[in-house]
Write a protein that holds these residues in place. Sequence first.
Motif, short mmCIF file in Angstrom:
data_model
loop_
_atom_site.label_atom_id
_atom_site.label_comp_id
_atom_site.label_asym_id
_atom_site.label_seq_id
_atom_site.Cartn_x
_atom_site.Cartn_y
_atom_site.Cartn_z
N CYS A 31 0.83 -1.20 0.00
CA CYS A 31 0.00 0.00 0.00
C CYS A 31 0.87 1.25 0.00
O CYS A 31 1.88 1.31 0.69
CB CYS A 31 -0.91 -0.01 1.22
SG CYS A 31 -2.00 1.41 1.25
N LYS A 54 -0.60 4.29 0.65
CA LYS A 54 -1.45 5.34 1.23
C LYS A 54 -0.93 5.91 2.55
O LYS A 54 -1.17 7.06 2.86
CB LYS A 54 -2.88 4.80 1.43
CG LYS A 54 -3.64 4.58 0.12
CD LYS A 54 -4.06 5.90 -0.48
CE LYS A 54 -4.91 5.75 -1.71
NZ LYS A 54 -4.21 5.07 -2.82
N PHE A 55 -0.30 5.13 3.36
CA PHE A 55 0.25 5.60 4.63
C PHE A 55 -0.80 6.25 5.54
O PHE A 55 -0.60 7.37 6.02
CB PHE A 55 1.42 6.56 4.40
CG PHE A 55 2.66 5.88 3.88
CD1 PHE A 55 3.55 5.28 4.76
CD2 PHE A 55 2.93 5.83 2.52
CE1 PHE A 55 4.69 4.63 4.28
CE2 PHE A 55 4.06 5.18 2.04
CZ PHE A 55 4.95 4.59 2.92
N CYS A 56 -1.88 5.57 5.77
CA CYS A 56 -2.80 6.01 6.82
C CYS A 56 -2.00 5.97 8.12
O CYS A 56 -1.22 5.03 8.34
CB CYS A 56 -4.00 5.08 6.91
SG CYS A 56 -4.94 5.03 5.37
N GLN A 96 -4.58 -5.38 -0.42
CA GLN A 96 -4.70 -4.44 0.68
C GLN A 96 -5.35 -3.16 0.21
O GLN A 96 -6.05 -2.48 0.95
CB GLN A 96 -3.32 -4.14 1.28
CG GLN A 96 -3.05 -4.89 2.54
CD GLN A 96 -1.97 -5.94 2.36
OE1 GLN A 96 -1.29 -5.98 1.33
NE2 GLN A 96 -1.82 -6.78 3.34
N VAL A 154 0.59 -1.51 7.36
CA VAL A 154 0.72 -2.19 6.06
C VAL A 154 1.79 -1.56 5.14
O VAL A 154 2.60 -2.28 4.56
CB VAL A 154 -0.65 -2.31 5.36
CG1 VAL A 154 -0.51 -2.71 3.90
CG2 VAL A 154 -1.51 -3.33 6.09
#
Length: 457
Positions: free
Chosen positions: A164, A166-168, A208, A173
């Motif tokens: 992923c 996105k790096f929330c 993911q 992840v």
Amino acid sequence: MSSTRKRLFIKTYGCQMNVYDSERMKDVLTPLGYESSETPEGSDLVILNTCHIREKAAEKVYSELGRLRPLKEARLESGDQMTIAVAGCVAQAEGAEIMKRAPVVDLVVGPQTYHKLPELIARAARAKGEALDTEFVVEDKFDKLPAARQVDGYSAFVTVQEGCDKFCTFCVVPYTRGAEWSRPVDQLVAEIRGLAAMGVREVTLLGQNVNAYHGEPPAGREADGPWGLAQLLRHLALIGGIDRLRYTTSHPRDMGDDLIAAHRDEEKLMPYLHLPIQVGSDKILKAMNRQHTYAEYVDLIGRVRDARPDIAISGDFIVGFPGERDEDFEATMKCVREIGYATAYSFKYSRRPGTPGAAMVNQVDEGVKGERLQALKLLLDDQQTAFNQAQTGQTLPVLFEKAGRLEGQLHGRSPYLQSVHVQGPAELIGQIGHVAIESVTRNALTGSLVLPATVDS
Ligand code: 5AD
Ligand code: SF4
């Protein structure tokens, strides 16, 4: 300690505040596999935590950067890397100028963005093809894709995408699974044809961040460039024997018009969408780095429902993210009421060292999290029951997967992924039949077979 651990040298200029910040930076980087070093020589990551108070502070930084350059070059020559970051007040004041004047610098991070340091470091490592030797516990319930289970029947999971980008800020992840990576279309077609030959009727594509899928196009279609998920789904829909397609998990930012259109006109694509928002408050969405607002999510769901009015919407929710106040939690409850979920997962925020969220200072009390989770679960349970109840009196196509627990009973799934129980002959297992729904609970539907029993034989 494993030999792949990385060395981190931080040089701190100026005040106590900077000394404190340097310690915090060490703390957030330790779980990414960095250990402190006393000298810049041999370091994988060098951070200059700068101060602007004294005159010529910037000049001092540039001359330090000049001294680091040969060290970085020497490491490069021996096949190693040295990532150089400038943090602190000079970074704040000069911004990207620093990288222009001193190209040796890889990262500039101002005091307001220290929480982004893990993301920035992970991105820089990816850009250079380095692997992080993280201390994250990989066996975590939040990190795992649903097991790509062996085919034990008529419904199979196929991983199409991993990792992923996105790096929330709550999530491990992007660190544990690395950058987004998609499997080539032809490879998937071959695998799914094989599954169809073994009797599989339904395939769920896993990733993911599955709707960010961008796989190598099939042979002969190279000119298309990478294919997105919508193209992949339409292509897989051509495979004989496969009657149902699903995919999970999606991110709202990657929900393109082509994928929405596929829900309108691709019959094999089941009317079910797992599209987590996590929270309803714009403030918390921002702190989570979700990269969209509540209004954008509502608009997106509206467009999905325009395309496929009966679609079942599912989601994930987190309560008690740092900084979540009562009114923010209320925004999550409002979101659930407004959207109406067929089903959803909800979690208490859990602090994962090394993620930006773990370093946030405004953590929420565990008791408060517990109360919020309970209230949210009650609401979601009610919605799930209501969604199921709405099927009473309807006739649904059901893929019978196995025998039910009771004598003579079959277990299957509706297009909306609901469990369906019905009395019927075992020969129907592996087939799609019509069921008139008579009664429902929160977890399952019950009904009777409508003759002719199958729609496809
Ligand atoms: N705390 C709580 N929930 C989390 N999730 C991921 N990381 C965390 C965490 N640190 C949840 C999110 C995500 C789902 C797979 O797990 O809701 O969508
Ligand atoms: Fe984690 Fe999903 Fe966010 Fe990626 S999009 S960082 S996998 S929660």
